[in-house]
Design an enzyme around this catalytic site. Structure first.
Site, mmCIF file in Angstrom:
data_model
loop_
_atom_site.group_PDB
_atom_site.id
_atom_site.type_symbol
_atom_site.label_atom_id
_atom_site.label_comp_id
_atom_site.label_asym_id
_atom_site.label_seq_id
_atom_site.Cartn_x
_atom_site.Cartn_y
_atom_site.Cartn_z
ATOM 1 N N GLY A 34 18.395 -36.610 -25.935
ATOM 2 C CA GLY A 34 19.528 -37.316 -26.357
ATOM 3 C C GLY A 34 19.488 -37.010 -27.727
ATOM 4 O O GLY A 34 20.563 -37.113 -28.287
ATOM 5 N N ASN A 81 21.249 -49.992 -26.093
ATOM 6 C CA ASN A 81 19.881 -49.821 -25.343
ATOM 7 C C ASN A 81 19.018 -51.010 -25.205
ATOM 8 O O ASN A 81 18.015 -51.241 -24.475
ATOM 9 C CB ASN A 81 19.204 -48.547 -25.994
ATOM 10 N N GLN A 96 22.069 -44.234 -22.210
ATOM 11 C CA GLN A 96 21.485 -45.519 -21.504
ATOM 12 C C GLN A 96 22.493 -45.898 -20.149
ATOM 13 O O GLN A 96 22.181 -46.768 -19.638
ATOM 14 C CB GLN A 96 21.169 -46.846 -22.411
ATOM 15 N N HIS A 114 15.235 -38.252 -18.944
ATOM 16 C CA HIS A 114 13.997 -39.170 -18.731
ATOM 17 C C HIS A 114 14.572 -40.783 -18.655
ATOM 18 O O HIS A 114 13.515 -41.449 -18.470
ATOM 19 C CB HIS A 114 13.072 -38.935 -19.878
ATOM 20 N N THR A 147 15.303 -19.431 -24.651
ATOM 21 C CA THR A 147 15.178 -19.281 -23.195
ATOM 22 C C THR A 147 15.132 -20.551 -22.591
ATOM 23 O O THR A 147 14.353 -21.546 -23.101
ATOM 24 C CB THR A 147 13.939 -18.539 -22.877
ATOM 25 N N CYS A 179 5.744 -55.075 -36.139
ATOM 26 C CA CYS A 179 5.027 -55.822 -37.176
ATOM 27 C C CYS A 179 4.766 -54.394 -38.119
ATOM 28 O O CYS A 179 4.183 -53.253 -37.791
ATOM 29 C CB CYS A 179 3.883 -55.975 -36.778
HETATM 30 N N1 PLP Z 1 20.194 -42.767 -27.581
HETATM 31 C C1 PLP Z 1 20.288 -43.974 -27.109
HETATM 32 C C2 PLP Z 1 21.062 -45.124 -26.834
HETATM 33 C C3 PLP Z 1 18.743 -44.322 -26.733
HETATM 34 O O1 PLP Z 1 18.422 -45.447 -25.954
HETATM 35 C C4 PLP Z 1 17.790 -43.280 -26.775
HETATM 36 C C5 PLP Z 1 16.569 -43.462 -26.482
HETATM 37 O O2 PLP Z 1 15.750 -44.513 -26.312
HETATM 38 C C6 PLP Z 1 18.183 -41.878 -27.470
HETATM 39 C C7 PLP Z 1 19.732 -42.046 -27.709
HETATM 40 C C8 PLP Z 1 17.165 -41.098 -27.593
HETATM 41 O O3 PLP Z 1 17.352 -40.294 -26.506
HETATM 42 P P1 PLP Z 1 15.841 -39.252 -26.248
HETATM 43 O O4 PLP Z 1 14.456 -40.040 -26.426
HETATM 44 O O5 PLP Z 1 16.031 -38.317 -25.305
HETATM 45 O O6 PLP Z 1 15.863 -38.423 -27.589
#
Ligand code: PLP
Length: 379
Positions: free
Chosen positions: A69, A148, A176, A198, A234, A320
């Site tokens: 992402g 998220n 998300q 993932h 590739t 923290c």
């Molecule tokens: N955007 C959002 C809203 C996410 O929650 C995350 C990952 O937690 C990402 C982007 C980034 O995705 P990636 O871990 O596949 O780079």
């Protein structure tokens, strides 16, 4: 082990793994080779593209497979060919760091003018402020479909209307959302939409960026011209095939999300009913699987540790640093009181989470909260 950290990442589905394996063992050709093994690899990629397209729609655009992402967001933001007059990028204050940190960095180099639009204490975006922020100098508006940490769903089609009425493009980070709620690029009015495998039972290391036809974007690097010239190198055929399979399964099983919401709601109801000083962060339309609960007066990392000892995986909002407790940027953006913000814990379910797992998690949370702070005993 009870895994309730599915917004961090998910288990690869067995069917996904089964789809990928032949691309390692048998159809391992380079998808650009002309021979039979190459052709099979190529077909695997195009089949996966169709499966993802069937999940997110978008005949009026192209899917570019990426590594994650973060990469999809980077291609959209860094690659967009902007008119020199349009220097402004408007984003919500609760975007993922893959967008916020990049925009801040570009603004620091004076390559863009960054305007952030805030949210209220329930996580709802300030649409009036969005109307004021977007002008004819705006190149792009970036708002995630679902947050998220809280699961709050943003009113993207309304934001698309605002962006497009000023000639700006809309980047929708749907990382998300895909696999958890229905996502359609045309209904949303997106010009870019990012996906990460993932987060919905495909492996780590594969994602996608959908780009509307006609939007001019430069690739981040050059080379063999794979993926419509947008991402040379590739292709990882097994990972792409896995993303395709995960997309097909997610579409087939979207109906299971109403059961996920029922389990999430019971988790929240019982925790709020049994532990004093607890509140849910995020209101209105939310993802079915996400619950963000503040335990006032408790440090989230301690509660996460106590649940971990009981075999339950959840995540802490606060971090923290050098002995200082720092609430998450999202809790700060929502204006949460410090003692609530540092006690924010996220439970994120999957379509496979069972009723028994929820019952055990409720019991363990009550025990752990009481052990950490006896005054948090039942309300
Ligand atoms: N955007 C959002 C809203 C996410 O929650 C995350 C990952 O937690 C990402 C982007 C980034 O995705 P990636 O871990 O596949 O780079």
């Amino acid at each position: 082990m009870i895994y309730l950290d599915n917004n961090a990442t998910t288990r690869v589905a067995d069917e996904v793994l089964a789809t990928m394996t032949p691309y390692y063992r048998e159809h391992y050709g380079n998808p650009h080779s002309l021979h039979a093994l190459g052709r099979r690899a190529h077909e695997g990629i195009e089949h996966a593209r169709d499966e993802l397209s069937s999940l997110i729609g978008g005949a009026g655009g192209d899917i570019v497979f990426t590594s994650c992402g973060t990469e999809g967001n980077a291609i959209a933001i860094r690659g967009l060919q902007r008119d020199t007059a349009r220097r402004r990028i408007v984003a919500s204050s609760v975007e993922h760091p893959s967008i916020l940190r990049l925009l801040e960095w570009l603004a620091g180099r004076e390559e863009i003018e960054l305007v952030l639009v805030g949210v209220d204490s329930s996580g709802q975006l300030d649409l009036d402020a969005m109307e004021r922020a977007v002008d004819h100098n705006t190149a792009m508006v970036a708002v995630m479909l679902t947050q998220n940490e809280t699961g709050v769903i943003h009113p993207i089609s309304e934001i698309a209307r605002i962006a497009h009425s000023h000639g700006a493009l809309l980047l929708v980070d749907a990382v998300q959302a895909v696999g958890k709620i229905a996502v359609n690029v045309d209904d949303l009015g997106a010009d870019f939409l990012t996906v990460s495998g993932h987060k919905y039972h495909a492996p780590k290391g594969i994602g996608a960026l959908w780009i509307r036809t006609g939007v001019r974007v430069d690739p981040l690097w050059l080379g063999g011209g794979q993926e419509h010239g947008m991402r040379s190198g590739t292709e990882s055929v097994p990972l792409i095939a896995g993303l395709g399979a995960a997309s097909r399964i997610a579409k087939e099983r979207l109906g299971m999300q109403s059961g996920v919401a029922v389990r999430r709601n019971r988790l929240e109801r019982e925790i709020l009913g049994r532990i004093a000083g607890t509140t849910v962060n995020g209101e209105g339309d939310r993802l079915p699987n996400t619950s963000n609960i503040s335990f006032r007066g408790l440090l989230s990392s301690l509660l996460v540790g106590a649940l971990d000892e009981r075999g339950i995986c959840v995540s802490a909002g606060a971090a923290c640093h050098s002995g200082l407790v720092e609430p998450s940027g999202v809790m700060k953006a929502m204006g949460k009181a410090f003692e609530d913000a540092v006690g924010a814990v996220r439970y994120s379910l999957s379509r496979d989470t069972t009723d028994d797992e929820i019952s055990e998690t409720i019991g363990a949370t009550v025990d752990a909260a009481f052990a950490l702070s006896p005054t948090s005993a039942s309300v």
